[in-house]
Scaffold this active site. Structure first.
Site, PDB file in Angstrom:
ATOM      1  N   TYR A 166     -51.442  70.725 -54.964  1.00  0.00           N
ATOM      2  CA  TYR A 166     -52.411  70.006 -55.784  1.00  0.00           C
ATOM      3  C   TYR A 166     -51.625  69.031 -56.649  1.00  0.00           C
ATOM      4  O   TYR A 166     -50.739  69.451 -57.404  1.00  0.00           O
ATOM      5  CB  TYR A 166     -53.192  70.961 -56.683  1.00  0.00           C
ATOM      6  CG  TYR A 166     -54.125  71.897 -55.949  1.00  0.00           C
ATOM      7  CD1 TYR A 166     -55.463  71.562 -55.746  1.00  0.00           C
ATOM      8  CD2 TYR A 166     -53.681  73.129 -55.483  1.00  0.00           C
ATOM      9  CE1 TYR A 166     -56.329  72.423 -55.094  1.00  0.00           C
ATOM     10  CE2 TYR A 166     -54.539  73.997 -54.831  1.00  0.00           C
ATOM     11  CZ  TYR A 166     -55.867  73.642 -54.636  1.00  0.00           C
ATOM     12  OH  TYR A 166     -56.722  74.499 -53.994  1.00  0.00           O
ATOM     13  N   PRO A 187     -64.805  70.858 -55.187  1.00  0.00           N
ATOM     14  CA  PRO A 187     -63.951  71.556 -54.222  1.00  0.00           C
ATOM     15  C   PRO A 187     -62.574  71.932 -54.744  1.00  0.00           C
ATOM     16  O   PRO A 187     -61.829  72.619 -54.037  1.00  0.00           O
ATOM     17  CB  PRO A 187     -63.847  70.554 -53.071  1.00  0.00           C
ATOM     18  CG  PRO A 187     -64.076  69.223 -53.699  1.00  0.00           C
ATOM     19  CD  PRO A 187     -65.060  69.459 -54.800  1.00  0.00           C
ATOM     20  N   TYR A 196     -57.954  82.000 -59.140  1.00  0.00           N
ATOM     21  CA  TYR A 196     -57.738  81.410 -57.825  1.00  0.00           C
ATOM     22  C   TYR A 196     -57.883  82.435 -56.708  1.00  0.00           C
ATOM     23  O   TYR A 196     -58.523  82.183 -55.690  1.00  0.00           O
ATOM     24  CB  TYR A 196     -56.351  80.747 -57.764  1.00  0.00           C
ATOM     25  CG  TYR A 196     -56.219  79.739 -56.654  1.00  0.00           C
ATOM     26  CD1 TYR A 196     -56.291  78.379 -56.904  1.00  0.00           C
ATOM     27  CD2 TYR A 196     -56.010  80.149 -55.331  1.00  0.00           C
ATOM     28  CE1 TYR A 196     -56.163  77.445 -55.879  1.00  0.00           C
ATOM     29  CE2 TYR A 196     -55.895  79.219 -54.306  1.00  0.00           C
ATOM     30  CZ  TYR A 196     -55.968  77.886 -54.582  1.00  0.00           C
ATOM     31  OH  TYR A 196     -55.862  76.961 -53.563  1.00  0.00           O
ATOM     32  N   LYS A 214     -63.828  77.005 -54.094  1.00  0.00           N
ATOM     33  CA  LYS A 214     -64.658  78.131 -54.497  1.00  0.00           C
ATOM     34  C   LYS A 214     -66.049  78.152 -53.874  1.00  0.00           C
ATOM     35  O   LYS A 214     -66.805  79.104 -54.073  1.00  0.00           O
ATOM     36  CB  LYS A 214     -64.800  78.144 -56.029  1.00  0.00           C
ATOM     37  CG  LYS A 214     -63.499  78.434 -56.761  1.00  0.00           C
ATOM     38  CD  LYS A 214     -62.950  79.778 -56.354  1.00  0.00           C
ATOM     39  CE  LYS A 214     -61.643  80.093 -57.029  1.00  0.00           C
ATOM     40  NZ  LYS A 214     -61.013  81.320 -56.505  1.00  0.00           N
ATOM     41  N   HIS A 271     -51.329  83.180 -48.137  1.00  0.00           N
ATOM     42  CA  HIS A 271     -50.644  82.369 -49.137  1.00  0.00           C
ATOM     43  C   HIS A 271     -50.485  83.176 -50.412  1.00  0.00           C
ATOM     44  O   HIS A 271     -51.465  83.606 -51.014  1.00  0.00           O
ATOM     45  CB  HIS A 271     -51.441  81.086 -49.426  1.00  0.00           C
ATOM     46  CG  HIS A 271     -51.251  80.027 -48.397  1.00  0.00           C
ATOM     47  ND1 HIS A 271     -51.574  78.701 -48.620  1.00  0.00           N
ATOM     48  CD2 HIS A 271     -50.750  80.079 -47.139  1.00  0.00           C
ATOM     49  CE1 HIS A 271     -51.283  77.997 -47.536  1.00  0.00           C
ATOM     50  NE2 HIS A 271     -50.795  78.805 -46.631  1.00  0.00           N
TER      51      HIS A 271
END
Length: 389
Positions: free
Chosen positions: A200, A292, A384, A296, A72
């Site tokens: 998200y 969550p 990220y 991580k 991704h």
């Protein structure tokens, strides 16, 4: 029984540490409370940072991940019906790998089997002893008898409820904790993902996440009350609520189906300091937990494994104990930055019961700033894909 490193906990962090130690010619024994089938049945997140991907290759277990995992290069953030993309590749030159934690664990088990590694399951009453001496040992009950494992060092990879952290005297241990006033209701379904990348979503009804395991297995989450039970939510109720929280164009193409797993996870942030006491070294959830949001948990455990493996390698190969002496300080420096990211991302995307009108406006302004500001996007992307070790 004797080994060089006793590893308490046979999840991915314990198995990864054992496999890396094996690659460096260092002996280890892994003690796991549950059965192998139980460990492999646990459903966990599957977004791997660049650092963990590299560690998998270093451990010699990256081939299937490269074949079956999904690279991704970015992720989608939704604010109501509007969405925008954070382009990891353009902003950092790196990406993440979507590959289920169960598959990571399976690959590590197979590697330990192939190498003749010792992983003892269904160990009860595991207890480390004499950690402040040069001759620590671990006792445990297995097959109806008490066993003793002598070692040079003990790695506590046994999670929040394991025995390792409790061996650090309370006078020497400081614990920091934040609990969040909501949970995540998660559903696993044999359906194609709604998007090629994770979504998200922040909506007036609460947070939602659209994720995946592979082309035909999807994982979805919605923010829920801590008092809820999975039994309170039928599949139809879940899908209807998810559709209300994601952008209309995503809701229109969402493929629904029967859930094959449904659970609720509370959200919390937790850090224990120090992560080392005598010959004991904590890794992963034994020392720290993150909400969550941003996936991580496994990745912070991997960074601990990286630091501890290299410290042990230098000790055994070079008789250099600097890495062991500085392990806690080094690991915690990265962990707190990751805790910050998970706390910030959770604060950005969820609705809190005590939010004022001003708070909501600030949340909307933060999302707009992130949408429009490349520097803010780069800062998010760097966290990220994973801060450097």
């Amino acid at each position: 029984m004797r080994t060089q490193v006793a590893i308490i906990g046979g999840g991915p962090s314990g198995l990864l540490l054992s496999q890396l130690l094996h690659s460096a010619g260092i002996e280890s024994v892994v003690l796991e409370r549950r059965s192998r089938d139980y460990v492999l049945s646990r459903i966990r997140a599957g977004v791997l940072e660049t650092g963990l991907v590299d560690l998998m290759h270093e451990a010699g277990v990256g081939d299937r991940m490269e074949r079956e995992g999904f690279v991704h290069d970015g992720t989608l953030l939704a604010n109501g019906n509007e969405q925008f993309r954070i382009d990891f590749k353009a902003l950092t030159g790196r990406h993440v790998m979507v590959y289920g934690q169960t598959e990571v664990t399976r690959d590590l088990y197979e590697a330990r089997d192939a190498a003749g590694g010792t992983v003892i399951h269904e160990c009860r009453g595991v207890k480390p002893h004499d950690l402040d001496t040069a001759a620590p040992f671990v006792t445990f009950l297995h097959d109806g008898k008490v066993n003793r494992l002598d070692c040079d060092f003990v790695a506590g990879c046994d999670g929040y409820h394991g025995p390792s952290r409790q061996e650090i005297p309370t006078a020497e241990r400081t614990e920091y904790e934040k609990t969040y006033p909501f949970g995540w209701l998660g559903v696993l379904s044999e359906t194609p993902p709604v998007a090629d990348e994770l979504i998200y979503a922040n909506s007036e009804r609460g947070f939602a996440l659209c994720s995946m395991r592979n082309d035909s297995l999807s994982r979805y989450y919605i923010q829920c009350d801590l008092s809820d039970s999975p039994d309170d939510w039928t599949d139809e109720m879940f899908w209807d609520e998810l559709k209300r929280r994601i952008p209309e164009e995503a809701a229109d193409r969402l493929v629904t189906g029967p859930s094959i797993e449904k659970s609720i996870a509370p959200l919390r942030s937790f850090v224990c300091e120090p992560m080392r006491w005598g010959r004991l070294f904590l890794c992963g959830d034994a020392a720290h937990i993150v909400p969550p949001t941003g996936a991580k948990g496994l990745n912070t455990a991997a960074s601990d494994v990286h630091y501890l493996f290299n410290a042990l390698r230098h000790f055994y190969h070079d008789r250099d104990d600097e890495g062991l002496e500085k392990y806690s300080e080094t690991a915690l420096a990265r962990i707190w930055k990751t805790e910050r990211f998970s706390w910030w991302f959770s604060s950005l995307m969820h609705r809190y019961p005590d939010q004022s009108g001003f708070d909501l406006r600030m949340q909307q302004a933060e999302l707009a700033f992130l949408r429009d500001n490349e520097a803010a996007q780069k800062a998010m992307a760097e966290s990220y894909v994973g801060l450097p070790y």
